[in-house]
Structures are given as structure tokens and as C-alpha cells.
Design a protein around this motif. Sequence first.
Motif, mmCIF file in Angstrom:
data_model
loop_
_atom_site.group_PDB
_atom_site.id
_atom_site.type_symbol
_atom_site.label_atom_id
_atom_site.label_comp_id
_atom_site.label_asym_id
_atom_site.label_seq_id
_atom_site.Cartn_x
_atom_site.Cartn_y
_atom_site.Cartn_z
ATOM 1 N N SER A 247 34.885 61.673 20.855
ATOM 2 C CA SER A 247 34.679 61.568 19.401
ATOM 3 C C SER A 247 34.169 60.191 18.979
ATOM 4 O O SER A 247 34.631 59.609 17.990
ATOM 5 C CB SER A 247 35.985 61.877 18.662
ATOM 6 O OG SER A 247 36.449 63.171 19.007
ATOM 7 N N GLY A 248 33.190 59.656 19.712
ATOM 8 C CA GLY A 248 32.577 58.389 19.326
ATOM 9 C C GLY A 248 33.402 57.168 19.655
ATOM 10 O O GLY A 248 33.045 56.055 19.250
ATOM 11 N N GLU A 249 34.505 57.351 20.372
ATOM 12 C CA GLU A 249 35.320 56.213 20.803
ATOM 13 C C GLU A 249 35.475 56.281 22.325
ATOM 14 O O GLU A 249 35.209 57.309 22.957
ATOM 15 C CB GLU A 249 36.687 56.242 20.129
ATOM 16 C CG GLU A 249 36.637 56.076 18.626
ATOM 17 C CD GLU A 249 38.028 56.020 18.007
ATOM 18 O OE1 GLU A 249 38.253 55.165 17.127
ATOM 19 O OE2 GLU A 249 38.886 56.836 18.422
ATOM 20 N N VAL A 250 35.897 55.168 22.910
ATOM 21 C CA VAL A 250 36.056 55.131 24.349
ATOM 22 C C VAL A 250 37.427 54.547 24.692
ATOM 23 O O VAL A 250 37.884 53.587 24.066
ATOM 24 C CB VAL A 250 34.935 54.302 25.023
ATOM 25 C CG1 VAL A 250 34.976 52.841 24.611
ATOM 26 C CG2 VAL A 250 34.992 54.442 26.528
ATOM 27 N N THR A 251 38.079 55.151 25.653
ATOM 28 C CA THR A 251 39.356 54.640 26.147
ATOM 29 C C THR A 251 39.080 53.836 27.416
ATOM 30 O O THR A 251 38.455 54.338 28.359
ATOM 31 C CB THR A 251 40.320 55.791 26.455
ATOM 32 O OG1 THR A 251 40.543 56.537 25.252
ATOM 33 C CG2 THR A 251 41.652 55.260 26.971
ATOM 34 N N VAL A 252 39.525 52.586 27.427
ATOM 35 C CA VAL A 252 39.287 51.678 28.538
ATOM 36 C C VAL A 252 40.440 50.687 28.618
ATOM 37 O O VAL A 252 40.897 50.175 27.590
ATOM 38 C CB VAL A 252 37.933 50.943 28.371
ATOM 39 C CG1 VAL A 252 37.864 50.191 27.044
ATOM 40 C CG2 VAL A 252 37.673 49.992 29.524
ATOM 41 N N LEU A 253 40.964 50.456 29.806
ATOM 42 C CA LEU A 253 42.073 49.519 30.025
ATOM 43 C C LEU A 253 43.256 49.825 29.104
ATOM 44 O O LEU A 253 43.925 48.915 28.598
ATOM 45 C CB LEU A 253 41.606 48.073 29.812
ATOM 46 C CG LEU A 253 40.522 47.559 30.767
ATOM 47 C CD1 LEU A 253 40.121 46.134 30.382
ATOM 48 C CD2 LEU A 253 40.991 47.607 32.218
ATOM 49 N N GLY A 254 43.486 51.105 28.860
ATOM 50 C CA GLY A 254 44.609 51.502 28.010
ATOM 51 C C GLY A 254 44.382 51.293 26.536
ATOM 52 O O GLY A 254 45.298 51.484 25.724
ATOM 53 N N MET A 255 43.154 50.937 26.124
ATOM 54 C CA MET A 255 42.817 50.710 24.715
ATOM 55 C C MET A 255 41.792 51.748 24.279
ATOM 56 O O MET A 255 41.040 52.281 25.094
ATOM 57 C CB MET A 255 42.207 49.305 24.528
ATOM 58 C CG MET A 255 42.992 48.166 25.141
ATOM 59 S SD MET A 255 42.027 46.620 25.148
ATOM 60 C CE MET A 255 41.842 46.322 23.385
ATOM 61 N N THR A 256 41.735 52.005 22.975
ATOM 62 C CA THR A 256 40.694 52.865 22.416
ATOM 63 C C THR A 256 39.844 52.030 21.471
ATOM 64 O O THR A 256 40.361 51.425 20.519
ATOM 65 C CB THR A 256 41.306 54.060 21.662
ATOM 66 O OG1 THR A 256 42.098 54.833 22.580
ATOM 67 C CG2 THR A 256 40.224 54.938 21.085
ATOM 68 N N LEU A 257 38.538 51.992 21.760
ATOM 69 C CA LEU A 257 37.622 51.141 21.002
ATOM 70 C C LEU A 257 36.450 51.959 20.477
ATOM 71 O O LEU A 257 36.026 52.934 21.109
ATOM 72 C CB LEU A 257 37.078 50.025 21.905
ATOM 73 C CG LEU A 257 38.102 49.056 22.505
ATOM 74 C CD1 LEU A 257 37.420 48.126 23.499
ATOM 75 C CD2 LEU A 257 38.787 48.247 21.413
ATOM 76 N N PRO A 258 35.895 51.564 19.319
ATOM 77 C CA PRO A 258 34.694 52.244 18.812
ATOM 78 C C PRO A 258 33.494 51.899 19.684
ATOM 79 O O PRO A 258 33.440 50.840 20.319
ATOM 80 C CB PRO A 258 34.536 51.677 17.397
ATOM 81 C CG PRO A 258 35.265 50.374 17.418
ATOM 82 C CD PRO A 258 36.384 50.516 18.397
ATOM 83 N N VAL A 259 32.533 52.822 19.698
ATOM 84 C CA VAL A 259 31.324 52.638 20.496
ATOM 85 C C VAL A 259 30.145 52.402 19.562
ATOM 86 O O VAL A 259 30.001 53.063 18.538
ATOM 87 C CB VAL A 259 31.053 53.873 21.378
ATOM 88 C CG1 VAL A 259 29.715 53.748 22.100
ATOM 89 C CG2 VAL A 259 32.182 54.058 22.379
ATOM 90 N N GLU A 260 29.293 51.427 19.935
ATOM 91 C CA GLU A 260 28.038 51.248 19.205
ATOM 92 C C GLU A 260 26.877 51.507 20.158
ATOM 93 O O GLU A 260 27.030 51.429 21.377
ATOM 94 C CB GLU A 260 27.945 49.841 18.614
ATOM 95 C CG GLU A 260 27.913 48.720 19.621
ATOM 96 C CD GLU A 260 27.838 47.347 18.965
ATOM 97 O OE1 GLU A 260 27.803 47.300 17.720
ATOM 98 O OE2 GLU A 260 27.823 46.345 19.690
#
Length: 347
Positions: A247-260
Motif C-alpha cells: 500500500s505505498g509503504e515499505v517495511t524495512v529493519l522493523g520499521m514502516t516508511l513511506p515510499v517516494e
Amino acid sequence: MTAGVEFRGLRRMFGRTVALDGLDLTVRPGELMALLGPSGCGKTTALRCVAGFEHPDEGAVVVDGEDVTRRPANRRDTGMVFQSYSLFPNLNVRDNVAFGLRVRKVPAARRHARAAELLELVGLPTHGERYPHELSGGQQQRVALARALAPEPRVLLLDEPLSALDAKVRLTLREEIRRLQLDLGITTVFVTHDQEEALSVADRVAVMREGRLEQCAPPAEVYDRPATPFVAEFVGTMNHLPGRLSSGEVTVLGMTLPVEGPLPATPEVDVLARPEAVLLTPDPDGEGLVVTSSFRGSSARLRVRLGDLEVLSDVPGHDTVRLAPGTRVGVGLVRRPVLVAGRAGES
């Protein structure tokens, strides 16, 4: 008088090789634009199209509102500095600088006065009677720069002018070129494959790939907000961290961040993160292990083993004591939008 330069849909083929593939780019009057990219990306071909040494198969070169695409090189009012200096070995420095004025039949007294003025400007006021073989590489390139400026061109073209010089001379001369460009206010197109060089001297950087423009922006924007994964990889150092899109976000290193930027078609992606965006926290139970530390004065670059990965992190120099090699650390990212790329091997 300075002039803007426009590349309008330039296309240039060499046999079956596409050197320029519809290049559109505008250089503003008085601006220093760096054309940056790997070998074969078309940057030198674009420069030579402005100079008149190459003619595009399609498109136009416009200088100060005039279409100069088919105008001969000697009628384009441009000055060009080459990587190889290209000084005349049989002429002394003063006569090398004044050569373009002699071709234009400028009287000798005015030629010599202009040469003396420019040699002063490039820091070689006492070298007029010397010959090219008596000069260092850096001095020869200063003479080549003075020669290009002598006829007061509207546009200055620099084709990797520093690549043949050693690192210390290259640094000094690029600062001199920028100083001169600002003092004279001359529109300048600077071709280089050296990202540090481009970022340090340019008002804007045009990153090219396979004859096309990937991004054109001020240096800080190209570095901090690359438009494509290619720009992110080519400009600066980049970590690849496994992540998963949703849904336009990415989970990485246990975090969820927005993607551009563009989203790959597959959910399994590589998150692209600069070393300065990788945060380390000493933690006896942390999943990361500091392997090496390279001190750089105000900062240090740490190499951290994270499972099967090695991650680079730039930290303040004073943090090297608490983050010494052998320290276990927690690893995270600065909370801001990230660029992602399809994972290698994923379809």
C-alpha cells in the motif's frame, strides 16, 4: 553577454549505437550546468553538438533563442576546453591564449593586452613567454581555459577538463574554474563522470543514462532526493536493504516508511539508503555488529554486519568510541520517505 542553451529532442546515432535519445535540457544564462553520467551516456556528444563538432540526426541546439544546429563551429561564439589541453607546442603561452583573437584579425596590441589580462585572471601572469612543455599539467589547463575565454564567448564548454590531473591539482583547479565562472557570469556546460566534481561546482546537475536525461536539479536535490534508482546509485554511496512493499509503504529493519518515486511491480524490494540515514544504537542484544571504523575527522564511516548483509553508516566522529569495532548495535533508518528498487533476481 551570456546566453541560455537549449537541447531540444536531440538524437544522435553512431551506426547502431544510440548516443543521444531525445535529449531535452535547458541551461539558463549565467548558469554552470554539469552533465554527469557513466562513460557512453552521451554527455560528451551533447557538448560537441553545442560546439558544432557533431550534428544531431534529429532535434535542435538553440543558443540565446537562435537555432544554431547547422551553424559551423567557428560561428557559434562558444569557447571549449578539452581534457587533453590541446595547446600549440610551437607557440608560447601568450600566443596560445591570443590564438583565437589572431584568427579574428584582432590587432597585435589588443591581442597581447587581452592575453595578459587573462593570464592574470588564471594566476599565470609571469608565464607568457614560456612554452607548453615547460608547464605542469595544471598550468597547461589554465592556459587552455584562458585561450577559450579570450574571444569572450557567450558559452563556455568544458569536456572533462580535470580528469588528466592529479587529485590535489584537480581540487584546486575546479575551485578556480568555479570562481572564474561566477566572476565572469558566463554560461557554462561542464562534462564529467566524477560525481564529487559535479556536485561541488555546478548550479544544477543533469544526470544522463544511455542518451537520456534521468534527473536535472541542484546538487543537494540530486543527492538527497534522487528521481530514480539509477541516480541514487550513481551519485553517492548507497546501501541496499531488503524490504517489503504494501500500500505505498515499505517495511524495512522493523520499521514502516513511506515510499517516494516509482514503485516496482513486485512486493520484495531493495530499500536504498545513504550511509548517513543509517542509525546505530549500542545494544548488547542488537542484531548488528560493527566490523570496521574509518575515521574521517568530523565523521566516521562504519561497516556493520547485519545477518548476511554488510551496511555502511556515517556517524559523527565523536561517536567512534562508543561504536568501536566489535560493538553490537541496533540498526534503523531516519524516518523519511525512501526510494526502492526491484530486488536483483526478482522478475
